[in-house]
Write an enzyme that holds these catalytic residues in place. Structure first.
Site, PDB file in Angstrom:
ATOM      1  N   LYS A 136       0.841  -1.192   0.000  1.00  0.00           N
ATOM      2  CA  LYS A 136       0.000   0.000   0.000  1.00  0.00           C
ATOM      3  C   LYS A 136       0.877   1.245   0.000  1.00  0.00           C
ATOM      4  O   LYS A 136       2.002   1.145   0.501  1.00  0.00           O
ATOM      5  CB  LYS A 136      -0.965   0.041   1.183  1.00  0.00           C
ATOM      6  CG  LYS A 136      -0.412  -0.296   2.566  1.00  0.00           C
ATOM      7  CD  LYS A 136       0.722   0.458   3.173  1.00  0.00           C
ATOM      8  CE  LYS A 136       0.674   1.920   3.355  1.00  0.00           C
ATOM      9  NZ  LYS A 136       1.918   2.450   4.033  1.00  0.00           N
ATOM     10  N   TYR A 221      -4.800   3.851   5.616  1.00  0.00           N
ATOM     11  CA  TYR A 221      -5.310   2.998   6.706  1.00  0.00           C
ATOM     12  C   TYR A 221      -6.622   3.565   7.249  1.00  0.00           C
ATOM     13  O   TYR A 221      -7.508   2.813   7.652  1.00  0.00           O
ATOM     14  CB  TYR A 221      -4.301   2.897   7.853  1.00  0.00           C
ATOM     15  CG  TYR A 221      -3.107   2.044   7.562  1.00  0.00           C
ATOM     16  CD1 TYR A 221      -3.132   0.671   7.799  1.00  0.00           C
ATOM     17  CD2 TYR A 221      -1.937   2.599   7.068  1.00  0.00           C
ATOM     18  CE1 TYR A 221      -2.029  -0.110   7.540  1.00  0.00           C
ATOM     19  CE2 TYR A 221      -0.828   1.819   6.807  1.00  0.00           C
ATOM     20  CZ  TYR A 221      -0.876   0.463   7.044  1.00  0.00           C
ATOM     21  OH  TYR A 221       0.214  -0.316   6.788  1.00  0.00           O
TER      22      TYR A 221
HETATM   23  P1  NDP Z   1      12.290   1.792   2.814  1.00  0.00           P
HETATM   24  O1  NDP Z   1      12.759   3.138   2.425  1.00  0.00           O
HETATM   25  O2  NDP Z   1      12.739   1.259   4.112  1.00  0.00           O
HETATM   26  O3  NDP Z   1      12.727   0.736   1.684  1.00  0.00           O
HETATM   27  C1  NDP Z   1      12.473   0.927   0.321  1.00  0.00           C
HETATM   28  C2  NDP Z   1      13.472   0.116  -0.482  1.00  0.00           C
HETATM   29  O4  NDP Z   1      13.152   0.273  -1.856  1.00  0.00           O
HETATM   30  C3  NDP Z   1      14.917   0.573  -0.358  1.00  0.00           C
HETATM   31  O5  NDP Z   1      15.589   0.041   0.757  1.00  0.00           O
HETATM   32  C4  NDP Z   1      15.522   0.089  -1.653  1.00  0.00           C
HETATM   33  O6  NDP Z   1      15.818  -1.299  -1.531  1.00  0.00           O
HETATM   34  C5  NDP Z   1      14.352   0.188  -2.631  1.00  0.00           C
HETATM   35  N1  NDP Z   1      14.456   1.334  -3.527  1.00  0.00           N
HETATM   36  C6  NDP Z   1      14.578   1.263  -4.861  1.00  0.00           C
HETATM   37  N2  NDP Z   1      14.640   2.484  -5.407  1.00  0.00           N
HETATM   38  C7  NDP Z   1      14.579   3.362  -4.398  1.00  0.00           C
HETATM   39  C8  NDP Z   1      14.621   4.782  -4.329  1.00  0.00           C
HETATM   40  N3  NDP Z   1      14.710   5.549  -5.435  1.00  0.00           N
HETATM   41  N4  NDP Z   1      14.556   5.369  -3.126  1.00  0.00           N
HETATM   42  C9  NDP Z   1      14.433   4.637  -2.005  1.00  0.00           C
HETATM   43  N5  NDP Z   1      14.380   3.283  -2.002  1.00  0.00           N
HETATM   44  C10 NDP Z   1      14.461   2.640  -3.186  1.00  0.00           C
HETATM   45  O7  NDP Z   1      10.716   1.781   2.705  1.00  0.00           O
HETATM   46  P2  NDP Z   1       9.680   0.813   3.429  1.00  0.00           P
HETATM   47  O8  NDP Z   1      10.203  -0.570   3.420  1.00  0.00           O
HETATM   48  O9  NDP Z   1       9.296   1.405   4.711  1.00  0.00           O
HETATM   49  O10 NDP Z   1       8.406   0.953   2.456  1.00  0.00           O
HETATM   50  C11 NDP Z   1       8.346   0.298   1.203  1.00  0.00           C
HETATM   51  C12 NDP Z   1       6.883   0.152   0.786  1.00  0.00           C
HETATM   52  O11 NDP Z   1       6.204  -0.636   1.749  1.00  0.00           O
HETATM   53  C13 NDP Z   1       6.105   1.476   0.726  1.00  0.00           C
HETATM   54  O12 NDP Z   1       5.223   1.457  -0.350  1.00  0.00           O
HETATM   55  C14 NDP Z   1       5.333   1.533   2.029  1.00  0.00           C
HETATM   56  O13 NDP Z   1       4.124   2.251   1.927  1.00  0.00           O
HETATM   57  C15 NDP Z   1       5.087   0.052   2.266  1.00  0.00           C
HETATM   58  N6  NDP Z   1       4.959  -0.263   3.697  1.00  0.00           N
HETATM   59  C16 NDP Z   1       3.893  -0.978   4.118  1.00  0.00           C
HETATM   60  C17 NDP Z   1       3.722  -1.288   5.441  1.00  0.00           C
HETATM   61  C18 NDP Z   1       2.554  -2.093   5.888  1.00  0.00           C
HETATM   62  O14 NDP Z   1       2.332  -2.189   7.087  1.00  0.00           O
HETATM   63  N7  NDP Z   1       1.810  -2.711   4.988  1.00  0.00           N
HETATM   64  C19 NDP Z   1       4.664  -0.813   6.450  1.00  0.00           C
HETATM   65  C20 NDP Z   1       5.807  -0.129   5.897  1.00  0.00           C
HETATM   66  C21 NDP Z   1       5.923   0.152   4.567  1.00  0.00           C
HETATM   67  P3  NDP Z   1      17.127  -1.969  -2.192  1.00  0.00           P
HETATM   68  O15 NDP Z   1      18.287  -1.311  -1.515  1.00  0.00           O
HETATM   69  O16 NDP Z   1      16.956  -3.395  -1.879  1.00  0.00           O
HETATM   70  O17 NDP Z   1      17.066  -1.669  -3.662  1.00  0.00           O
END
Ligand code: NDP
Length: 367
Positions: A136, A221
């Site tokens: 989401k 949410y």
């Molecule tokens: P993070 O910033 O922690 O992680 C995102 C990851 O995406 C990065 O670590 C990186 O992984 C990759 N990535 C690729 N391109 C980019 C970029 N340009 N900028 C930043 N990151 C990039 O985010 P979250 O894990 O917190 O969130 C990710 C998704 O999950 C979102 O859509 C958020 O809304 C959703 N989410 C849902 C939750 C829920 O409860 N359902 C809770 C938290 C988040 P790599 O280094 O491996 O390429």
């Protein structure tokens, strides 16, 4: 009704309402006997949610297991391969991702990237013939949601949104009580979700990656909570934003309040913010009220009502969600969180932003 009777009714009712993947952990759709090995899933984007929630949850799932990753960070690829014993051939970068099409180890791709990347990677996963779970918010526009749904239909793969709370027993109970009108018709609904955001350089504060501010991240949410309380859709939306730090929040909203009116006269009022820790869902009806608080977190949800507490043992929401999606694929179980639900929420998001920008009362169109 006496308090104890009510509590008994809620526990039984919740089991019945869930119908599968039940509170005892037993699933009638388990299918383990006939299944040779669990489905394989690849997580795309190894950030905070993948690292601290999804990967640990995948150690608890029964019908799906972590078998691959897609990452832009080579050091993470190495670390994850070692920690989760992943085969080298199941590790992809964003450039090599499409080669996943030929990999029979991977049945499901889970998109856990910044919001504006959800549509592209969902569509690429579908074109590779993989079922998709997308986090989401589903995307950053209704148009993108339409394209994602169309791509999954064309490829004949399932699409689920990461709305984990549909698998959480307190929330399922709230849904059941609302559906059965245990408190009569709801008259007012209230939802709020916010946290104090830290690092000012993170993607959540960049319009191009996040598609918006707390509404995209947390406000969805609130929309989910309101839709879990009522199956009515709003006919008029008003919205106001409050900005106290125009530097940090130069690109996205900081705090957003919005109101939704329904044809029946029902009113819903919501707040989302990156400036305060709030998480509550409240509904008041003809014959009583219920409240969840905290309402949206990974664990420790608590519910109260005018008839007694709403209380269930804690579950791993993400493990249930992913096993539930495996049941959709393996056993044709109902998809509790289809792409169409993510799209419905995005119709409301677009109307809320329009109301915020224009100050006008907006009728959400195109549900
Ligand atoms: P993070 O910033 O922690 O992680 C995102 C990851 O995406 C990065 O670590 C990186 O992984 C990759 N990535 C690729 N391109 C980019 C970029 N340009 N900028 C930043 N990151 C990039 O985010 P979250 O894990 O917190 O969130 C990710 C998704 O999950 C979102 O859509 C958020 O809304 C959703 N989410 C849902 C939750 C829920 O409860 N359902 C809770 C938290 C988040 P790599 O280094 O491996 O390429």
């Amino acid at each position: 009704m006496k308090r104890r009777q009510f509590l008994g009714m809620t526990a039984l009712g919740a089991s019945a309402a869930i119908g599968y993947s039940t509170l005892s952990g037993f699933s009638m759709f388990s299918g383990r006997a006939s299944q040779k090995r669990p489905l394989g899933i690849a997580l795309v984007g190894l950030g905070s949610y993948s690292t601290y929630q999804l990967a640990p949850a995948l150690e608890k799932t029964e019908r799906i297991e972590l078998r691959g990753v897609v990452t832009g960070t080579p050091s993470k690829a190495e670390e994850w391969a070692k920690k989760y014993n992943l085969s080298d051939k199941n590790i992809y970068s964003y450039d090599t991702f499409d080669q996943i099409a030929g990999n029979p180890d991977i049945d499901v791709v889970y998109i856990v990237l910044p919001n504006s990347m959800h549509a592209e990677y969902t569509i690429r996963a579908a074109e590779a013939g993989k079922h998709v779970i997308c986090e989401k918010p589903m995307a950053v526009s209704v148009k993108e949601c339409d394209d994602m749904i169309a791509a999954c239909k064309k490829a004949k793969v399932h699409l689920g949104i990461g709305y984990r709370l549909h698998y959480e027993p307190h929330i399922r109970e709230v849904m059941r009580l609302s559906k059965e009108k245990a408190f009569g018709e709801w008259k007012t609904l209230f939802a709020e979700f916010g946290f104090r955001i830290g690092d000012p350089t993170q993607w959540r504060l960049k319009q191009a990656l996040a598609g918006g501010g707390p509404l995209m991240d947390l406000g969805v949410y609130c929309l989910q909570g309101i839709c879990q309380l009522t199956d009515q859709l709003p006919v008029a939306i008003t919205a106001q934003q409050v900005k106290t730090d125009p530097v940090k929040f130069a690109e996205v909203e900081e705090t957003l309040l919005w109101q939704m009116q329904y044809e029946s006269g029902l009113m819903a009022s919501c707040v989302t913010t990156y400036n305060a820790n709030i998480h509550r869902l409240h509904a008041a009806g003809e014959n009583g009220w219920l409240e969840m608080g905290p309402a949206y977190v990974y664990g420790g949800l608590k519910g109260r009502s005018s008839k007694g507490d709403i209380s269930f043992p804690e579950v791993n929401q993400q493990a249930r969600q992913m096993d539930g999606f495996a049941d959709v694929i393996l056993q044709n179980a109902p998809n509790l969180v289809p792409g169409e639900m993510g799209r419905r929420d995005m119709v409301m998001v677009e109307a809320i932003y329009e109301a915020m920008r224009t100050g006008a009362t907006v009728k959400p169109e195109g549900f």
